[in-house]
Enzyme design. Structure first.
Site, PDB file in Angstrom:
ATOM      1  N   LYS A 154       0.858  -1.193   0.000  1.00 55.34           N
ATOM      2  CA  LYS A 154       0.000   0.000   0.000  1.00 55.34           C
ATOM      3  C   LYS A 154       0.889   1.236   0.000  1.00 55.34           C
ATOM      4  O   LYS A 154       1.510   1.573   1.001  1.00 55.34           O
ATOM      5  CB  LYS A 154      -0.918   0.041   1.226  1.00 55.34           C
ATOM      6  CG  LYS A 154      -1.971   1.137   1.050  1.00 55.34           C
ATOM      7  CD  LYS A 154      -2.413   1.793   2.320  1.00 55.34           C
ATOM      8  CE  LYS A 154      -1.604   2.949   2.800  1.00 55.34           C
ATOM      9  NZ  LYS A 154      -1.705   4.188   2.009  1.00 55.34           N
ATOM     10  N   GLU A 229       9.673   0.742  10.729  1.00 57.60           N
ATOM     11  CA  GLU A 229      10.721   1.730  10.427  1.00 57.60           C
ATOM     12  C   GLU A 229      10.085   3.096  10.644  1.00 57.60           C
ATOM     13  O   GLU A 229       9.226   3.504   9.860  1.00 57.60           O
ATOM     14  CB  GLU A 229      11.203   1.596   8.980  1.00 57.60           C
ATOM     15  CG  GLU A 229      11.858   0.270   8.645  1.00 57.60           C
ATOM     16  CD  GLU A 229      13.234   0.104   9.243  1.00 57.60           C
ATOM     17  OE1 GLU A 229      13.701   1.023   9.960  1.00 57.60           O
ATOM     18  OE2 GLU A 229      13.857  -0.945   9.011  1.00 57.60           O
ATOM     19  N   CYS A 263      13.958  10.149   6.994  1.00 59.79           N
ATOM     20  CA  CYS A 263      13.987   9.666   8.384  1.00 59.79           C
ATOM     21  C   CYS A 263      15.407   9.675   8.931  1.00 59.79           C
ATOM     22  O   CYS A 263      15.599   9.724  10.136  1.00 59.79           O
ATOM     23  CB  CYS A 263      13.399   8.267   8.455  1.00 59.79           C
ATOM     24  SG  CYS A 263      14.170   7.149   7.292  1.00 59.79           S
ATOM     25  N   GLU A 356      10.971  15.671  15.272  1.00 58.22           N
ATOM     26  CA  GLU A 356      11.298  15.413  13.865  1.00 58.22           C
ATOM     27  C   GLU A 356      10.560  16.439  13.002  1.00 58.22           C
ATOM     28  O   GLU A 356       9.336  16.409  12.914  1.00 58.22           O
ATOM     29  CB  GLU A 356      10.856  13.992  13.476  1.00 58.22           C
ATOM     30  CG  GLU A 356      11.249  13.641  12.060  1.00 58.22           C
ATOM     31  CD  GLU A 356      10.808  12.248  11.648  1.00 58.22           C
ATOM     32  OE1 GLU A 356       9.658  11.873  11.908  1.00 58.22           O
ATOM     33  OE2 GLU A 356      11.635  11.537  11.040  1.00 58.22           O
TER      34      GLU A 356
END
Ligand code: TAP
Length: 454
Positions: A154, A229, A263, A356
């Site tokens: 997906k 992850e 990331c 982040e």
């Protein structure tokens, strides 16, 4: 389901309409995957290897097309997008060697023969974020297929184009129907069916830590296997004895690659106080030299952010009065542009330093000594990547061992190499992808004892 309009983030113009998969269509795809499972695991290892190599070859023949789709649909600079498509090919080739090497063990036991097998886990769902639509797809799909599992991917709702095309290329390469399916659509619909459906036995999720926690909780109800992850807030630690010119020249790419939507972005630069001012002097021209602009133009290093909403989120980390030390450039006019931005000095509780940002914003902070650098690097719930710059080999090894992170580079900013394991400590993830052991995440170990007593 209404179709989703993919916009070009550099122009805000529509690129394509993509049909969204409904929950019922997702269920039908899971049924097809289950039906394909027995035949796929029965394909002889050498034949499965050949099919994966054929898949890699077809991807290779379409690198240019895939890269153009990614540039148009995700705003990735052309050179970067070609690298990403090439990464899919390379990862398929790397794992095409795995089916013929998926060896178990023979374990000495009394009274018989004991052997282990690595059995395919079953239907695997791979849920992909929008920041690297092609590589992250490949890292989950290639080893899962190699291990004998059918896969349903997906893609993120915003960036489905390359995944859908790679799904078509798999069929062109000869993968049997139902072995690899791509279902564009929403996480709340398709993602949730993959998580909730009992016939999906494993989820590989890459995305935010927030959604990752929710997905783990959903999978826990069925003790469904997961690889996670998640986010990062990695440190780039620069000691006074480092090659400062090189450290400063490379710091922008470590923070602003993919417009910081990475990331592994080293979004905190920790610099030893003795060389802090010199480092900033060297960093400024390097940041101003980042080529920001039309991603379709060769030579562009940084494109736009993915969406207007995301740009607003990134901008919220740099409010009026924020300590902007210096900035690079960004085009005016349409497109979700945001310039490379360096913050200094920042307070230790500034959200731009602790959270982040997922955009081209980096904070530079001084430290006194090795112990403080390690403590600052570890003062985060994340632990995905990071860099250490020093000419002292002993210190490089000490710091590399002390920083709680899954992927660390010394005098380099490399993070992801498909030959080596990749994944996070702490809230950056669970499990590892890539490298020689990736098939462990897609197999169950079966132990078989055969009595030899007569
Ligand atoms: P998310 O919002 O977490 O979305 C990731 C994927 O999960 C998308 O396909 C999304 O679908 C789907 N999803 C969202 N909510 C879901 C739900 N409730 N159930 C099932 N699926 C759901 O992340 P993002 O914004 O796309 O990506 C950015 C994040 O990914 C950052 O935190 C970044 O650090 C992280 N990331 C980590 C890594 C590694 S390797 N650690 C690599 C890249 C990115 P929709 O399309 O509907 O949103």
């Amino acid at each position: 389901m209404p179709a989703f309009t993919v916009l070009n983030p550099a122009t805000e113009e529509p690129v394509a309409e993509v049909e969204q998969t409904s929950a019922a269509q997702a269920d039908a795809a899971i049924t097809r995957a289950v039906a394909a499972q027995a035949a796929w695991r029965a394909v002889a290892p050498g034949d499965r290897a050949a099919l994966l190599r054929a898949f890699a070859d077809v991807v290779d023949a379409h690198i240019g097309e895939l890269a153009e789709l990614e540039t148009a649909g995700s705003g990735h600079p052309a050179g970067q997008a070609r690298w990403e498509a090439g990464n899919v090919r390379d990862v398929l080739r790397y794992y095409s060697a795995a089916p013929e090497r998926l060896c178990g063990k023979q374990i000495p036991v009394p009274g018989g023969l004991d052997v282990t097998f690595h059995e395919p886990v079953g239907v695997v769902g791979v849920i992909v974020p929008w920041n690297f639509p092609m590589p992250i797809l490949g890292w989950g799909v290639a080893p899962a297929l190699a291990a004998g599992n059918p896969v349903i991917a997906k893609p993120a709702e915003r960036t489905p184009l390359t995944a859908v095309r790679i799904g078509e290329l798999a069929l062109e390469a000869g993968l049997p129907e139902g072995v690899f399916q791509v279902l564009p659509g929403k996480g709340s619909v398709v993602g949730q069916r993959l998580i909730g459906h009992p016939d999906v036995r494993k989820i590989v999720f890459t995305g935010s830590s927030e959604v990752g926690r929710e997905i783990m909780a959903g999978c826990a109800r069925q003790v469904k296997r997961v690889t996670m992850e998640l986010g990062g807030k990695s440190a780039n630690i620069v000691f006074a004895d480092a090659d400062l010119e090189k450290a400063a020249a490379t710091a922008p790419v470590a923070a602003f690659d993919n417009a910081g939507q990475d990331c592994c972005a080293r979004s905190r630069i920790l610099v030893q106080r003795d060389v802090y001012h010199r480092f900033m002097e060297l960093l400024e021209p390097a940041v101003k030299a980042v080529a920001v602009g039309d991603p379709a133009r060769e030579g562009t290093e940084m494109g736009p952010l993915i969406s207007a909403e995301h740009r607003a989120k990134v901008a919220s980390y740099v409010p009026d009065g924020a300590p902007v030390a210096f900035r690079g450039s960004a085009p005016e006019g349409p497109g979700y542009w945001y310039p490379p931005t360096v913050l200094a000095p920042v307070r230790p509780d500034d959200p731009a330093y602790t959270e982040e940002v997922f955009g081209p914003v980096v904070a530079v902070v001084p430290f006194e000594d090795e112990a403080q650098a390690v403590a600052m690097a570890n003062d985060t719930p994340y632990g995905l990547s990071g860099s250490v710059w020093t000419r002292d080999v002993g210190r490089a090894i000490r710091v590399a061992r002390a920083v709680e992170t899954g992927n660390l580079s010394v005098n380099s900013h490399s993070s992801v190499r498909y030959w080596t394991p990749f994944g996070g400590f702490k809230q950056s993830g669970l499990g590892r992808e890539l490298g020689p052991d990736a098939l462990d995440a897609f197999t169950e170990t079966k132990n078989v004892f055969i009595a030899t007593d007569s």
